[in-house]
Motif scaffolding. Structure first.
Motif, PDB file in Angstrom:
ATOM      1  N   ALA A 148     -42.042  19.644  27.782  1.00 15.72           N
ATOM      2  CA  ALA A 148     -43.247  18.813  27.738  1.00 15.72           C
ATOM      3  C   ALA A 148     -44.472  19.587  27.245  1.00 15.72           C
ATOM      4  CB  ALA A 148     -43.527  18.225  29.112  1.00 15.72           C
ATOM      5  N   THR A 149     -44.454  20.906  27.390  1.00 20.86           N
ATOM      6  CA  THR A 149     -45.635  21.692  27.022  1.00 20.86           C
ATOM      7  C   THR A 149     -45.431  22.550  25.778  1.00 20.86           C
ATOM      8  OG1 THR A 149     -44.995  23.489  28.517  1.00 20.86           O
ATOM      9  CG2 THR A 149     -46.450  21.779  29.410  1.00 20.86           C
ATOM     10  N   SER A 150     -44.289  22.404  25.122  1.00 23.88           N
ATOM     11  CA  SER A 150     -43.989  23.207  23.932  1.00 23.88           C
ATOM     12  C   SER A 150     -44.085  22.357  22.677  1.00 23.88           C
ATOM     13  CB  SER A 150     -42.591  23.814  24.036  1.00 23.88           C
ATOM     14  OG  SER A 150     -42.510  24.662  25.142  1.00 23.88           O
ATOM     15  N   GLU A 151     -44.685  22.926  21.652  1.00 21.58           N
ATOM     16  CA  GLU A 151     -44.856  22.200  20.402  1.00 21.58           C
ATOM     17  C   GLU A 151     -43.714  22.420  19.420  1.00 21.58           C
ATOM     18  OE1 GLU A 151     -48.709  22.766  18.717  1.00 21.58           O
ATOM     19  OE2 GLU A 151     -49.717  22.418  20.617  1.00 21.58           O
ATOM     20  N   THR A 152     -43.077  23.578  19.490  1.00 19.28           N
ATOM     21  CA  THR A 152     -41.975  23.885  18.576  1.00 19.28           C
ATOM     22  C   THR A 152     -40.793  24.419  19.373  1.00 19.28           C
ATOM     23  OG1 THR A 152     -42.608  26.196  18.235  1.00 19.28           O
ATOM     24  CG2 THR A 152     -43.624  24.557  16.763  1.00 19.28           C
ATOM     25  N   ILE A 153     -39.648  24.480  18.720  1.00 17.94           N
ATOM     26  CA  ILE A 153     -38.465  25.024  19.383  1.00 17.94           C
ATOM     27  C   ILE A 153     -38.658  26.509  19.691  1.00 17.94           C
ATOM     28  CG2 ILE A 153     -37.178  25.573  17.282  1.00 17.94           C
ATOM     29  CD1 ILE A 153     -35.645  24.097  20.449  1.00 17.94           C
ATOM     30  N   GLU A 154     -39.415  27.193  18.826  1.00 14.85           N
ATOM     31  CA  GLU A 154     -39.697  28.605  19.077  1.00 14.85           C
ATOM     32  C   GLU A 154     -40.565  28.772  20.326  1.00 14.85           C
ATOM     33  OE1 GLU A 154     -40.107  27.181  16.018  1.00 14.85           O
ATOM     34  OE2 GLU A 154     -38.395  28.103  14.995  1.00 14.85           O
ATOM     35  N   ASP A 155     -41.584  27.901  20.468  1.00 17.46           N
ATOM     36  CA  ASP A 155     -42.415  27.906  21.678  1.00 17.46           C
ATOM     37  C   ASP A 155     -41.550  27.658  22.913  1.00 17.46           C
ATOM     38  OD1 ASP A 155     -44.796  28.323  20.340  1.00 17.46           O
ATOM     39  OD2 ASP A 155     -45.435  26.221  20.433  1.00 17.46           O
ATOM     40  N   TYR A 156     -40.706  26.653  22.800  1.00 16.87           N
ATOM     41  CA  TYR A 156     -39.833  26.293  23.920  1.00 16.87           C
ATOM     42  C   TYR A 156     -38.965  27.474  24.323  1.00 16.87           C
ATOM     43  CZ  TYR A 156     -36.099  24.134  26.594  1.00 16.87           C
ATOM     44  OH  TYR A 156     -35.188  23.839  27.567  1.00 16.87           O
ATOM     45  N   SER A 157     -38.332  28.096  23.343  1.00 14.44           N
ATOM     46  CA  SER A 157     -37.444  29.218  23.615  1.00 14.44           C
ATOM     47  C   SER A 157     -38.187  30.369  24.290  1.00 14.44           C
ATOM     48  CB  SER A 157     -36.806  29.692  22.309  1.00 14.44           C
ATOM     49  OG  SER A 157     -35.998  30.806  22.530  1.00 14.44           O
ATOM     50  N   CYS A 158     -39.326  30.709  23.762  1.00 10.13           N
ATOM     51  CA  CYS A 158     -40.118  31.811  24.305  1.00 10.13           C
ATOM     52  C   CYS A 158     -40.617  31.492  25.714  1.00 10.13           C
ATOM     53  CB  CYS A 158     -41.288  32.106  23.381  1.00 10.13           C
ATOM     54  SG  CYS A 158     -42.308  33.492  23.928  1.00 10.13           S
ATOM     55  N   HIS A 159     -41.172  30.310  25.892  1.00 10.87           N
ATOM     56  CA  HIS A 159     -41.715  29.919  27.197  1.00 10.87           C
ATOM     57  C   HIS A 159     -40.621  29.788  28.253  1.00 10.87           C
ATOM     58  CE1 HIS A 159     -45.342  28.007  24.956  1.00 10.87           C
ATOM     59  NE2 HIS A 159     -45.526  29.304  25.159  1.00 10.87           N
ATOM     60  N   LEU A 160     -39.507  29.166  27.871  1.00  8.39           N
ATOM     61  CA  LEU A 160     -38.422  28.992  28.830  1.00  8.39           C
ATOM     62  C   LEU A 160     -37.878  30.349  29.264  1.00  8.39           C
ATOM     63  CD1 LEU A 160     -36.601  27.098  30.427  1.00  8.39           C
ATOM     64  CD2 LEU A 160     -35.029  27.100  28.473  1.00  8.39           C
ATOM     65  N   ASP A 161     -37.678  31.233  28.314  1.00  2.77           N
ATOM     66  CA  ASP A 161     -37.178  32.566  28.630  1.00  2.77           C
ATOM     67  C   ASP A 161     -38.116  33.277  29.606  1.00  2.77           C
ATOM     68  OD1 ASP A 161     -35.173  34.574  28.258  1.00  2.77           O
ATOM     69  OD2 ASP A 161     -36.624  35.687  27.037  1.00  2.77           O
ATOM     70  N   SER A 162     -39.402  33.217  29.349  1.00  2.00           N
ATOM     71  CA  SER A 162     -40.385  33.866  30.229  1.00  2.00           C
ATOM     72  C   SER A 162     -40.374  33.250  31.621  1.00  2.00           C
ATOM     73  CB  SER A 162     -41.785  33.749  29.638  1.00  2.00           C
ATOM     74  OG  SER A 162     -41.862  34.440  28.429  1.00  2.00           O
ATOM     75  N   ARG A 163     -40.292  31.944  31.679  1.00  3.88           N
ATOM     76  CA  ARG A 163     -40.302  31.266  32.986  1.00  3.88           C
ATOM     77  C   ARG A 163     -39.040  31.566  33.777  1.00  3.88           C
ATOM     78  NH1 ARG A 163     -43.148  25.549  31.130  1.00  3.88           N
ATOM     79  NH2 ARG A 163     -45.166  26.516  30.752  1.00  3.88           N
ATOM     80  N   LEU A 164     -37.908  31.609  33.093  1.00  2.23           N
ATOM     81  CA  LEU A 164     -36.666  31.922  33.795  1.00  2.23           C
ATOM     82  C   LEU A 164     -36.643  33.372  34.265  1.00  2.23           C
ATOM     83  CD1 LEU A 164     -34.012  29.983  31.691  1.00  2.23           C
ATOM     84  CD2 LEU A 164     -35.021  29.340  33.895  1.00  2.23           C
ATOM     85  N   GLU A 165     -37.236  34.274  33.494  1.00  3.10           N
ATOM     86  CA  GLU A 165     -37.334  35.670  33.930  1.00  3.10           C
ATOM     87  C   GLU A 165     -38.205  35.788  35.178  1.00  3.10           C
ATOM     88  OE1 GLU A 165     -38.631  38.280  30.825  1.00  3.10           O
ATOM     89  OE2 GLU A 165     -36.891  37.827  29.578  1.00  3.10           O
ATOM     90  N   ALA A 166     -39.222  34.956  35.288  1.00  2.00           N
ATOM     91  CA  ALA A 166     -40.130  35.007  36.434  1.00  2.00           C
ATOM     92  C   ALA A 166     -39.545  34.339  37.680  1.00  2.00           C
ATOM     93  CB  ALA A 166     -41.458  34.332  36.074  1.00  2.00           C
ATOM     94  N   LEU A 167     -38.547  33.522  37.501  1.00  2.00           N
ATOM     95  CA  LEU A 167     -37.993  32.753  38.613  1.00  2.00           C
ATOM     96  C   LEU A 167     -37.553  33.606  39.802  1.00  2.00           C
ATOM     97  CD1 LEU A 167     -37.344  29.887  39.537  1.00  2.00           C
ATOM     98  CD2 LEU A 167     -35.116  30.125  38.436  1.00  2.00           C
ATOM     99  N   PRO A 168     -36.827  34.692  39.608  1.00  2.00           N
ATOM    100  CA  PRO A 168     -36.431  35.487  40.785  1.00  2.00           C
ATOM    101  C   PRO A 168     -37.621  36.028  41.577  1.00  2.00           C
ATOM    102  CG  PRO A 168     -35.128  36.139  38.886  1.00  2.00           C
ATOM    103  CD  PRO A 168     -36.206  35.211  38.396  1.00  2.00           C
TER     104      PRO A 168
END
Length: 53
Positions: A28-48
């Motif tokens: 919902a907050t990503s404009e491109t697939i590259e944004d999505y990939s980068c943001h998702l990766d960062s968020r999943l790394e922060a999850l633990p």
């Protein structure tokens, strides 16, 4: 099913629910697939770190 297995199943389901939610919010907050990939990766790394109690 043994009690420990039930507890593990419960925790896994909860964690998968969190991951699904993070992925949906990231879309919902990503404009491109590259944004999505980068943001998702960062968020999943922060999850633990967020899940420590």
């Amino acid at each position: 099913m043994p009690r420990r297995a039930l507890e593990l199943q419960h925790r896994v389901r909860n964690t998968l629910g969190v991951v699904r939610s993070v992925a949906r919010r990231t879309v919902a907050t990503s404009e491109t697939i590259e944004d999505y990939s980068c943001h998702l990766d960062s968020r999943l790394e922060a999850l633990p770190e967020c899940r420590r109690w």
